[in-house]
Design a protein around this motif. Structure first.
Motif, short mmCIF file in Angstrom:
data_model
loop_
_atom_site.label_atom_id
_atom_site.label_comp_id
_atom_site.label_asym_id
_atom_site.label_seq_id
_atom_site.Cartn_x
_atom_site.Cartn_y
_atom_site.Cartn_z
N VAL A 237 27.17 29.65 19.30
CA VAL A 237 26.35 29.94 20.32
C VAL A 237 25.18 30.80 19.95
N GLU A 258 37.46 22.23 24.40
CA GLU A 258 36.77 22.34 25.98
C GLU A 258 36.09 23.39 26.06
N ALA A 261 32.58 22.51 24.33
CA ALA A 261 31.66 21.73 25.24
C ALA A 261 31.25 22.47 26.43
N LEU A 262 32.06 23.53 26.77
CA LEU A 262 31.46 24.23 27.89
C LEU A 262 30.15 25.03 27.69
N ASN A 263 30.07 25.39 26.35
CA ASN A 263 28.91 26.18 25.66
C ASN A 263 27.86 25.30 25.29
N GLY A 264 28.06 23.91 25.18
CA GLY A 264 26.98 23.02 24.53
C GLY A 264 27.04 23.32 23.17
N VAL A 265 28.01 23.47 22.48
CA VAL A 265 28.07 23.29 21.09
C VAL A 265 29.03 22.61 20.38
N ALA A 266 29.60 21.56 21.30
CA ALA A 266 30.68 20.72 20.68
C ALA A 266 30.41 19.92 19.32
N LYS A 268 28.78 21.21 16.94
CA LYS A 268 28.79 22.08 15.71
C LYS A 268 30.26 22.56 15.53
#
Length: 392
Positions: A237, A258, A261-266, A268
């Motif tokens: 993040v 999960e 993905a929740l933080n929009g960094v899946a 990476k």
């Protein structure tokens, strides 16, 4: 009136000096005392009969009495507990803008044996001594009155309860089961207060995670004991380009994925289920290099008898992790072993680095965050120690 417990002659100096514990060899132990139910409220007195305060008493462990207040024969009820909880809450609200923190840290918050972690309107509670266990009902009443939580989980599975002669177990006393969310250093996480480790999350590493995340911006990071990805996801993040999370727990790695993905960094974040030492050795054999390597293992020294073995494990961890650190990169190592002295931990890390042919400099030496305060006369309770090093 509480039963009076009398200290042996000359054994009151430490207690008068502010130490919150009384040991078995400091008391005039009698058959009557031995029959008191574990967790009983007592009044402590010196050998001359002067009353020193109110404590909870358990004849079974080495620490037989834990001070609650300097006033003798005090009623320890929901009102008393609410006042102590309110003081702890006031401190945390001064420290943090969001309601995600350790709310109560035992003796340092004048609530011996009690640990409470807050996740917004959810609470996880550990009653780690017999005194707090007997106060469960008024404590839950005080918590409900003060915070109006929607969920409370009792995590009474600590080894400390076994020492106290208490049963262990985990149960929800309010609300439904399922993951709960928290915010830390700009990242969102889901943790499991019923099935996860300890209270579901490790708030003690908050400041260390922020420091490591800063050092990982624009760089590759690997976290070897990742649990649900605290260090790695916060680094992603914050701007890390690539993060690898390794843990032997498949459910933890699934939750970490999960959370990425929740933080929009899946994109990476890569997760891998595996043994820590085996993974370190395999990556070194492949010649892998990372800009930041994080090793925050579970306690290697669970008891004093394990000290020598545990210290060797910390040395091995450093020896195996060092080859993965690129020149000029960062190695973060930590120990949550209460029984591993800080100087011995640091010494074994140094030996491990030397055996790996690496050197460098310590950038930061730190313990837990300020929501894990330390009682001034229980310095040994500062269990967490960590080193952040830059390696040449």
């Amino acid at each position: 009136m509480h039963p009076t417990i009398t200290l042996a002659a000359g054994r009151d100096k430490r207690l008068r000096g502010g130490h919150p514990w009384v040991y078995a060899n400091e008391l005039q132990m009698t058959p009557v005392l031995k029959e008191l139910p574990p967790g009983s409220l007592v009044t402590l007195a010196d050998a001359r009969g002067e009353k020193l305060g109110t404590a909870c008493f358990n004849p079974k462990p080495l620490v037989v009495a834990r001070m609650l207040d300097s006033r003798p024969n005090l009623a320890i009820d929901a009102g008393f507990l609410r006042a102590r909880l309110a003081a702890a809450l006031d401190l945390r609200e001064r420290l943090f803008a969001e309601p995600y923190y350790r709310l109560v840290h035992a003796e340092a918050d004048r609530l011996p044996g009690l640990v409470i972690d807050r996740f917004g309107d959810a609470l996880t509670v550990q009653l780690n001594c017999a005194g707090m266990d007997r106060l469960e009902a008024p404590l839950l009443e005080a918590l409900t009155d003060l915070l109006k939580p929607s969920r409370i989980v009792l995590r009474n599975d600590s080894p400390a309860r076994t020492v106290e002669g208490l049963e262990t177990g985990i149960r929800a006393v309010l609300g439904e089961e399922g993951p709960i969310e928290l915010m830390e250093n700009g990242a969102r996480f889901r943790c499991d207060p019923l099935g996860g480790q300890k209270t579901g999350w490790f708030y003690d590493q908050r400041d260390n995670r922020a420091f490591v995340a800063m050092l990982a911006r624009g760089r590759r990071l690997i976290d070897i004991y990742a649990y649900i990805g605290g260090f790695g996801i916060e680094a992603a993040v914050a701007g890390a380009t690539e993060v690898t999370l390794v843990d032997r727990s498949a459910p933890a790695m699934a939750l970490a994925a999960e959370t990425a993905a929740l933080n929009g960094v899946a994109g990476k974040v890569t997760t891998q289920v595996g043994d820590a030492f085996e993974t370190l050795e395999a990556l070194a054999t492949k010649g892998e290099k990372f800009d930041v390597v994080v090793c925050d293992p579970p306690a290697f020294v669970k008891a004093k008898k394990d000290l020598a073995t545990g210290l060797r494990a910390y040395q091995k961890m450093a020896r195996l992790a060092a080859p993965l650190v690129a020149p000029g990169g960062v190695l973060f190592v930590a120990s949550c072993s209460h029984n591993a002295p800080e100087e011995e931990f640091a010494k074994q890390i140094g030996i491990g680095l030397s055996k790996a042919g690496r050197s460098g400099r310590i950038l930061r030496q730190a313990g837990a965050g300020p929501d894990h305060p330390v009682h001034p006369f229980l310095r040994e309770s500062a269990y967490l120690k960590s080193l952040t090093l830059q390696l040449d």
